[in-house]
Design a protein around this motif. Structure first.
Motif, PDB file in Angstrom:
ATOM      1  N   ASN A   1      -6.025   0.423  -1.388  1.00  0.00           N
ATOM      2  CA  ASN A   1      -5.556   0.542  -2.765  1.00  0.00           C
ATOM      3  C   ASN A   1      -4.038   0.697  -2.792  1.00  0.00           C
ATOM      4  OD1 ASN A   1      -5.773   0.686  -5.535  1.00  0.00           O
ATOM      5  ND2 ASN A   1      -6.040   2.915  -5.557  1.00  0.00           N
ATOM      6  N   ASP A   2      -3.354  -0.430  -2.671  1.00  0.00           N
ATOM      7  CA  ASP A   2      -1.892  -0.414  -2.643  1.00  0.00           C
ATOM      8  C   ASP A   2      -1.289  -1.176  -3.816  1.00  0.00           C
ATOM      9  OD1 ASP A   2      -2.793  -2.854  -1.815  1.00  0.00           O
ATOM     10  OD2 ASP A   2      -1.367  -3.077  -0.166  1.00  0.00           O
ATOM     11  N   ASN A   3      -2.112  -1.535  -4.787  1.00  0.00           N
ATOM     12  CA  ASN A   3      -1.607  -2.244  -5.962  1.00  0.00           C
ATOM     13  C   ASN A   3      -2.125  -1.569  -7.215  1.00  0.00           C
ATOM     14  OD1 ASN A   3      -0.261  -4.974  -5.000  1.00  0.00           O
ATOM     15  ND2 ASN A   3      -2.082  -4.649  -3.729  1.00  0.00           N
ATOM     16  N   ALA A   4      -1.216  -1.217  -8.100  1.00  0.00           N
ATOM     17  CA  ALA A   4      -1.601  -0.641  -9.390  1.00  0.00           C
ATOM     18  C   ALA A   4      -1.985  -1.760 -10.345  1.00  0.00           C
ATOM     19  CB  ALA A   4      -0.440   0.173  -9.967  1.00  0.00           C
TER      20      ALA A   4
ATOM     21  N   ASP B   1      -5.727  -6.172 -11.326  1.00  0.00           N
ATOM     22  CA  ASP B   1      -5.448  -5.415 -10.102  1.00  0.00           C
ATOM     23  C   ASP B   1      -5.675  -6.340  -8.922  1.00  0.00           C
ATOM     24  OD1 ASP B   1      -5.524  -3.626  -7.842  1.00  0.00           O
ATOM     25  OD2 ASP B   1      -5.790  -1.986  -9.292  1.00  0.00           O
TER      26      ASP B   1
ATOM     27  N   ASN C   1     -11.210  -0.715  -5.671  1.00  0.00           N
ATOM     28  CA  ASN C   1      -9.760  -0.604  -5.844  1.00  0.00           C
ATOM     29  C   ASN C   1      -9.258  -1.488  -6.981  1.00  0.00           C
ATOM     30  OD1 ASN C   1      -9.578   1.152  -3.670  1.00  0.00           O
ATOM     31  ND2 ASN C   1      -9.326  -0.516  -2.190  1.00  0.00           N
TER      32      ASN C   1
ATOM     33  N   ARG D   1      -6.055   2.400 -15.135  1.00  0.00           N
ATOM     34  CA  ARG D   1      -6.103   3.003 -13.800  1.00  0.00           C
ATOM     35  C   ARG D   1      -7.265   2.395 -13.033  1.00  0.00           C
ATOM     36  NH1 ARG D   1      -2.500   6.900 -13.468  1.00  0.00           N
ATOM     37  NH2 ARG D   1      -3.209   7.429 -11.365  1.00  0.00           N
TER      38      ARG D   1
ATOM     39  N   SER E   1      -6.092   6.969  -7.010  1.00  0.00           N
ATOM     40  CA  SER E   1      -6.047   5.896  -8.005  1.00  0.00           C
ATOM     41  C   SER E   1      -4.603   5.612  -8.406  1.00  0.00           C
ATOM     42  CB  SER E   1      -6.867   6.278  -9.242  1.00  0.00           C
ATOM     43  OG  SER E   1      -6.284   7.399  -9.888  1.00  0.00           O
ATOM     44  N   LEU E   2      -4.370   4.385  -8.805  1.00  0.00           N
ATOM     45  CA  LEU E   2      -3.059   3.943  -9.259  1.00  0.00           C
ATOM     46  C   LEU E   2      -3.194   3.430 -10.684  1.00  0.00           C
ATOM     47  CD1 LEU E   2      -1.880   1.958  -6.090  1.00  0.00           C
ATOM     48  CD2 LEU E   2      -1.337   4.322  -6.705  1.00  0.00           C
TER      49      LEU E   2
ATOM     50  N   SER F   1      -0.941   2.072 -14.588  1.00  0.00           N
ATOM     51  CA  SER F   1       0.242   1.631 -15.305  1.00  0.00           C
ATOM     52  C   SER F   1      -0.075   1.638 -16.797  1.00  0.00           C
ATOM     53  CB  SER F   1       0.684   0.244 -14.849  1.00  0.00           C
ATOM     54  OG  SER F   1      -0.323  -0.710 -15.112  1.00  0.00           O
TER      55      SER F   1
END
Length: 815
Positions: free
Chosen positions: A449-452, A481, A487, A538, A544-545, A547
């Motif tokens: 999970n490296d992308n919001a 996402d 993710n 999210r 969690s990421l 915007s």
């Protein structure tokens, strides 16, 4: 004549014998001369003219000549000096053979008178012929089994000379096997024999070459020689032998059948049938050799008759027998060592084990993905294998041991860029031409999970008509996402805040899964023109990421408010107002004014005025369409009723249009009744006009300031919108529309602004119409409406975009 002679002792002896012979011939009445054979041309023989008593001067006149029955041209007389000399070569052996005496008889003839003389010239033998054998080579065939002291007769030599010049002796060159015996019964019969002194061995010396030399007795002595070739006849006393006891042969594997491995060459020191050899494999040769090879019995050629495989057998040991055809037969042996050379005929093999899949996209560099092992059945450079990877993959091979490699991570992974790699491992050997094999592995990149979640744009503009039903869907937000599975599972929520005294959640809500935004209650444009809030997206990753995106919800006006009349003074009651005018007013005189306002905006708030149709066409009054001013159409006369009832319709431009009605009661008075009222009215009018001027000055200043600020804001907004990258959609700029009102000599401005509306429910709404409200009415007016003040007296219009600001200023100034 004087002769001088220079020479050795032999020459002097020859000259002395010639003188003695000449003296002897003169005494006997016949001339005798002597000359050696092979004398050169011009050799002096004798003074024949002088010895015959002839004068030199008489030789020519008397026709002196010499004749010979045999060879008259051998000797000749010089007529100038009378000397007999050798004219051509004289060969005694040719003239007389081996005769003991040899001479040339000459007849000397002269005429006037005729005389005949006889002259004998003896030809003396010289040792000019060497001993000669009848053949150049004498061949003898002697069996190697002959006994010692055996004798073998040879042909002797002969000499053409005579006497001591022909005496012959024999000599045999030195050797270990033979000696020479010469036995002579007489000088003419000499017997020459060879005697065997050492046993012969044909295998050691199959022939003997001897030189037999004969020497005569002349001075100097001459020799002749003959080659004796002694051939030793064979006996089968030797077995065949090979040049080597062991032969080493190298041959490539996979050679074609019939390919010659080696051609053996055994030899037998015997000859004939004793040396005729037959080749064969030894009876102890294993069957495996018989399957792969065959041998030619006559030539000894070994050829391939089965496929050779280096990987199965790389060395063959073959024993070969060579047997002669003698009685009894004898055999020889050798060993042929056939070494099979490796050929690059095996493709490398690749094995992939211990696969660590999938690989997390945040895996550290050097992480081992798989173990690779390679092998090649060939040997040497053909079995040396090098490995490589397909290009443009973030992996590399690291050698851990001979033919063992680790597939490791070489550069950072990004699943969102490439989620799966098809890695091809190529193993190539060092042969020429090289062979290669490939093995492939699919490396899946596990998501992190490296992308919001991201929205297509940072903000959205939404247009919603007021009075919407509760729970109406007004817009749908959607965030993407780039991650996968949980993710990438996005949920939506409102970013709570307060809108005035109420919470945002009391106005709108958003569905957590679909992103649909709903209006929870009817929206009122007059209460809330713009609702701005944020929606958060999210994902379900850990952690969690998220915007946010901003929504600007513009509440569009609907025509839900009818015009409202503004009444002022004590004379007005409800929508009814009274006014008194002089009967003597002239045509076109403004006698009253109806003022009204509309809580709506745009076209919905644009008001027009007209008289009700119930007012007859003979009415002396009319109302301004957009000003609401009531004026006379003609001069009043006595026939006009003293009390006029005017019904004015105030109508907006909405769809459908809404109206309000104002009743104006006008009383006509005579001029004698008007001074007081007029003075009161004029007093009120002057005060009203003064206050109105002050108010208008402040209002103009405020409007100019606000308009300047608005123009600056619009320019900045336009620059920002033009510099932004256009996005796909149906949104685009609109064109402003100028609406003019020529009837009242003023203009109203309608601005159509195209806002980006991406609700997904249809084409975007682009029309936003705003009209400026009227200025406040003058004090003293008997009919005051609530709504727009077009202020025809001063001919001034307010910008529609600053309606709220102007309202605030107006309230402030009025206060």
């Amino acid at each position: 004549m004087v002769f001088s002679w220079r020479g050795g002792p032999d020459s002097r002896r020859l000259l002395l014998s010639l003188l003695l012979f000449t003296i002897w011939a003169a005494g006997s009445g016949q001339l005798h001369y002597s000359v050696p054979e092979e004398a050169k041309h011009g050799t002096f023989v004798g003074r024949i003219a002088q010895d015959l008593g002839l004068e030199l001067a008489e030789l020519v006149p008397r026709l002196f000549r010499v004749a010979s029955k045999d060879r008259g041209d051998l000797l000749e007389v010089n007529l100038q000096n009378g000397i007999l000399f050798v004219n051509s070569r004289i060969d005694r052996e040719e003239l007389c053979g081996r005769s003991a005496e040899c001479s040339i008889h000459l007849e000397v003839i002269v005429d006037r008178p005729l005389q005949v003389f006889h002259v004998e010239v003896e030809v003396r033998d010289i040792n000019d012929n060497p001993p000669v054998f009848p053949v150049k080579e004498q061949k003898l065939r002697i069996s190697e089994s002959r006994m010692l002291d055996s004798r073998f007769l040879l042909e002797g030599a002969s000499d053409a000379d005579i006497g001591a010049n022909s005496i012959v002796t024999y000599r045999l060159d030195s050797n270990d096997y033979f000696t020479l015996i010469v036995s002579s019964k007489n000088e003419e019969n000499k017997q020459v024999e060879l005697i065997l002194r050492k046993s012969l061995d044909r295998e050691d010396a199959p022939e003997h070459k001897l030189l037999l030399t004969a020497t005569d007795g002349g001075k100097p002595e001459l020799t002749g020689s003959v080659q004796l070739l002694v051939t030793v006849l064979d006996v089968n006393d030797n077995a065949p032998t090979f040049q080597q006891s062991e032969y080493e042969v190298r041959i490539l594997e996979n050679s074609d059948n019939g390919t010659t491995v080696v051609r053996l060459n055994a030899s037998d020191r015997d000859e004939g049938t004793n040396s005729a050899i037959s080749y064969s494999f030894n009876r102890l040769v294993p069957p495996m050799v018989l399957e792969k090879f065959s041998i030619d019995t006559d030539t000894g050629e070994i050829v391939i008759q089965g496929n050779l495989d280096f990987e199965q057998v790389n060395v063959y040991k073959i024993r070969v027998d060579a047997t002669d055809k003698g009685h009894p037969p004898m055999a020889g042996h050798c060993t042929v060592l056939v070494k099979v050379l490796d050929e690059n005929d095996n493709v490398p093999e690749i094995t992939l084990t211990s696969l660590s899949l999938p690989v997390r996209e945040d895996a550290a560099l050097g992480t081992v993905i798989a173990l690779v092992s390679v092998s090649d059945l060939d040997s040497g450079v053909n079995g040396q294998v090098t490995c490589s990877l397909s290009p443009h993959v973030p992996f590399k091979l690291v050698s851990t041991f001979k033919n063992y490699y680790s597939l490791v991570l070489d550069s950072a992974l990004d699943r969102e860029t490439i989620a799966n790699y098809h890695v091809v491992v190529t193993a190539r050997d060092g042969g020429s031409p090289s062979l290669w094999a490939t093995a492939s592995v699919s490396v899946e990149v596990a998501d992190v999970n490296d992308n919001a979640p991201t929205f297509a744009q940072p903000e959205y503009t939404v247009f919603v008509k007021e009075n919407n039903p509760p729970g109406a869907h007004i817009f749908t937000v959607s965030a993407m996402d780039a991650d996968a599975q949980e993710n990438a599972l996005v949920s939506y929520s409102l970013v709570e805040r307060r809108v005035g005294e109420r919470l945002l959640s009391s106005y709108v809500s958003v569905h957590a899964e679909s992103g649909k935004v709903f209006a929870l209650q009817p929206l009122d444009h007059e209460e809330l023109e713009l609702l701005q809030f944020q929606v958060s997206a999210r994902d379900a990753g850990v952690p969690s990421l998220g915007s946010n995106v901003t929504l600007q919800v513009f509440v569009l006006d609907e025509n839900d408010n009818a015009p409202a009349l503004l009444l002022a003074g004590t004379e007005g009651l409800g929508n009814v107002a009274t006014d008194s005018i002089l009967r003597s007013v002239s045509a076109g005189q403004v006698v009253a004014k109806v003022r009204a306002v509309d809580s709506d905006s745009g076209y919905n708030a644009w008001l027009s005025y007209e008289l009700h149709p119930s007012v007859g066409p003979r009415s002396p009054f009319r109302v301004g369409l957009y000003t609401g001013e009531i004026s006379t159409t003609r001069a009043l006369d006595e026939l006009d009723p003293p009390r006029q009832r005017l019904l004015v319709l105030v109508k907006d431009h909405g769809e459908p249009a809404l109206t309000s009605t104002a009743t104006i009661l006008v009383s006509l008075v005579e001029s004698s009744q008007a001074p007081k009222a007029s003075s009161q009215a004029s007093g009120r009018a002057s005060v009203s006009e003064a206050s109105l001027v002050d108010v208008n000055v402040y209002l103009i200043i405020a409007i100019c300031a606000v308009s300047s600020l608005l123009v600056l804001t619009l320019l900045l907004y336009t620059a920002l919108r033009c510099s932004a990258t256009p996005t796909q959609g149906t949104c685009g700029p609109g064109k402003p529309v100028l609406v003019c009102s020529s009837e009242v000599g003023t203009w109203s401005y309608s601005q159509q602004r195209r806002q980006r509306v991406c609700s997904g429910e249809g084409p975007p709404k682009t029309d936003l119409m705003a009209f400026s409200p009227s200025l406040p009415p003058r004090p003293g007016s008997e009919v005051i409406g609530e709504g727009q003040d077009l202020n025809v007296d001063h001919g001034f219009q307010v910008s529609p975009f600053i309606f709220r600001i102007i309202s605030l200023w107006k309230n402030f100034l009025l206060c």
